[in-house]
Design a protein around this motif. Structure first.
Motif, short mmCIF file in Angstrom:
data_model
loop_
_atom_site.label_atom_id
_atom_site.label_comp_id
_atom_site.label_asym_id
_atom_site.label_seq_id
_atom_site.Cartn_x
_atom_site.Cartn_y
_atom_site.Cartn_z
N MET A 1 21.42 -6.20 1.91
CA MET A 1 20.04 -6.38 1.57
C MET A 1 19.88 -7.19 0.30
O MET A 1 18.97 -7.97 0.19
N LEU A 2 20.82 -7.05 -0.60
CA LEU A 2 20.72 -7.79 -1.85
C LEU A 2 20.90 -9.29 -1.66
O LEU A 2 20.35 -10.08 -2.41
N GLN A 3 21.66 -9.70 -0.64
CA GLN A 3 21.91 -11.13 -0.43
C GLN A 3 20.67 -11.84 0.10
O GLN A 3 20.46 -13.01 -0.16
N SER A 4 19.83 -11.16 0.84
CA SER A 4 18.67 -11.81 1.42
C SER A 4 17.44 -11.71 0.52
O SER A 4 16.40 -12.25 0.85
N THR A 5 17.55 -11.05 -0.61
CA THR A 5 16.40 -10.89 -1.51
C THR A 5 15.86 -12.23 -2.01
O THR A 5 14.64 -12.44 -1.97
N PRO A 6 16.68 -13.18 -2.45
CA PRO A 6 16.10 -14.47 -2.91
C PRO A 6 15.41 -15.22 -1.78
O PRO A 6 14.38 -15.87 -1.99
N ILE A 8 13.87 -13.85 0.82
CA ILE A 8 12.60 -13.17 1.07
C ILE A 8 11.60 -13.50 -0.03
O ILE A 8 10.42 -13.78 0.25
N GLN A 9 12.06 -13.53 -1.26
CA GLN A 9 11.15 -13.85 -2.36
C GLN A 9 10.65 -15.28 -2.25
O GLN A 9 9.47 -15.56 -2.50
N ALA A 10 11.52 -16.19 -1.86
CA ALA A 10 11.10 -17.59 -1.72
C ALA A 10 10.09 -17.72 -0.59
O ALA A 10 9.13 -18.49 -0.69
N ALA A 11 10.28 -16.97 0.49
CA ALA A 11 9.34 -17.03 1.60
C ALA A 11 8.00 -16.43 1.21
O ALA A 11 6.94 -16.92 1.62
#
Length: 83
Positions: A1-6, A8-11
């Motif tokens: 989950m931590l790897q996809s956080t940036p 998701i934030q960018a989206a």
């Protein structure tokens, strides 16, 4: 989950990267067309068409006038063709 956080934030932020072209897109096509025309003309300029004799059956009217090696080559070629 931590790897996809940036991601998701960018989206969520609506991050949008725009790479502007240096010229209008149509100019790329025009430039490519002109490049291909230049390459065609260079190829045509170096083709040996202007120095080749006309391809006719009467180019050597007298086969006896040919040098021996050419006469042998012509005879071998015509023997293969069955003439």
């Amino acid at each position: 989950m931590l790897q996809s956080t940036p991601l998701i934030q960018a989206a969520e932020e609506g991050a949008h990267i725009v790479n502007e072209l240096p010229v209008h897109p149509a100019w790329f096509g025009i430039g490519a067309f002109l490049l291909f025309i230049a390459m065609f003309l260079a190829t045509w300029a170096f083709s040996p068409r202007s120095t080749m004799p006309e391809a006719t059956d009467h180019h050597h009217a007298d086969p006896a006038a040919l040098p021996a090696d050419e006469a042998h080559a012509v005879a071998a070629y015509e023997a293969k063709r069955g003439h």
